[in-house]
Design an enzyme around this catalytic site. Sequence first.
Site, PDB file in Angstrom:
ATOM      1  N   HIS A 202      20.179  10.272 -22.226  1.00 27.77           N
ATOM      2  CA  HIS A 202      19.836   8.856 -22.099  1.00 27.77           C
ATOM      3  C   HIS A 202      18.457   8.634 -22.714  1.00 27.77           C
ATOM      4  CE1 HIS A 202      19.214   4.894 -20.328  1.00 27.77           C
ATOM      5  NE2 HIS A 202      20.512   4.888 -20.127  1.00 27.77           N
TER       6      HIS A 202
ATOM      7  N   ASP B  46      28.177   7.015 -17.741  1.00 28.43           N
ATOM      8  CA  ASP B  46      29.523   7.116 -18.327  1.00 28.43           C
ATOM      9  C   ASP B  46      30.226   8.423 -18.021  1.00 28.43           C
ATOM     10  OD1 ASP B  46      27.940   5.400 -20.904  1.00 28.43           O
ATOM     11  OD2 ASP B  46      29.608   4.585 -19.728  1.00 28.43           O
TER      12      ASP B  46
END
Length: 431
Positions: A308, A366
Amino acid sequence: MTESQKTANLTVNGESYELPVFSPTAGPDVIDIRKLYGTAGVFTYDPGFTSTASCDSTITYIDGEKGELLHRGYPIDQLAEKSHFLEVCFLLLYGYLPQADELEQFETTITRHTMIHEQMHYFFRGFRRDAHPMATMVGVVGAMSAFYHDSTDVGDERQREIATHRLIAKMPTIAAMAYKYSIGQPFMYPRNDLDYASNFLYMCFAVPAEEYEVNPILSRAMDRILTLHADHEQNASTSTVRLASSSGANPFACIAAGIACLWGPAHGGANQACLEMLEEIGSVDRIPEFIERAKDKNDPFRLMGFGHRVYKNFDPRAKVMKQSADEVLELLGIDNNPKLQVAKALEKQALEDPYFIEKKLFPNVDFYSGIILEAMGFPTSMFTPIFALSRTVGWVSQWKEMIADPQNKIGRPRQLYLGETSRDYTDIEGR
Ligand code: SDX
């Protein structure tokens, strides 16, 4: 924004400049470079905006080092446990947790905007049945500009409010219709007696031929997934919506731009890509092979659902999602789901690997969401549309904040030009 109390000194080309520094309520200070080009004749350079604040905002705060995500100051794990999606929508839109009567009125308003213009049913028929539902959503949401002319004037506060309600209310209907269209089943109209998440599941999985009872375990899990994806500061799709809106484009066109950006596998498309990756890995004994591929600079393969831009500790949404996956699959009696076993083993092995530790790569939102959605009966092609359905409230909240900001102006970045300098045209005979 508060007045600057501090300054930063910059020396460039032998000249010194003093730049204002602003301090936030949380997070890093920012150096105000708005006048830099006008005074020093230089640009700053930050492709990917790794060190750039594009706006000020009061909606969502992320601390990547602490793994903290706050919506109007409330931690995401508390909202996921104690609140529900439409209350989180109210919080994001208006900045506070509603009183009971305010929440009831908001939920009634959203419920009564869930149907779409009947003419739009014909618009769907222009798509191939095998179109990806995200392609359909981009097209249909953009086309809302052609059906809802009475809420496209961004200069009119009432029209902005109506557009806000229409987008939040109709997105589940449009996503469900995209799914039904892709499997050749008839559209199911929304039902006003169902809550937001239950209504979405109903519109996706009910058929006219028989009664359909929404499983409360699944509707609670769906509501939690929607809450976890609602907003996330200035991510790529939100920045897309803000940039599109800065030109004064109507809200439906701007949200369609956000859906298009979210579709990418580096962003909201990662949930589909992650489940496809888990399917490709297939078994726990093949995990080392894929971890080595993810570390190989010559191999474009990356562990989908990992890493991320902001979180360098853990994604708090992934923690809640993992708990929810365990609960839902156990309650459904499929807790021996092979993909869940592979996902857990992959997470463990990756988090023990020096490469992932050094690069601070952790599971993101996700990584586990697709496992729950598949258990609910959704095909992987519906994972990103569900992300878009949820993120619509974040996009709209950030859009409302930007439009109301007196500093709002069209976004127009500059560049570091490395092309040819001026040269004369040569006729084709002379080339
Ligand atoms: C979302 O911004 C948001 O808030 C987004 C989001 C939201 O709610 O809106 O949180 C939703 O988009 C989550 C992210 C979903 N994407 C994926 O899961 C796709 C896989 N992840 C990567 O593509 C990547 O981690 C990104 C895109 C998420 C972040 O990329 P960055 O910040 O640009 O980081 P990077 O690509 O510069 O990576 C840093 C290093 C690189 O190695 P070096 O060049 O330093 O040697 O880490 C490596 C990368 O190669 N790396 C990975 C990796 N992610 C980064 N290596 C293997 N597998 C990965 N998943």
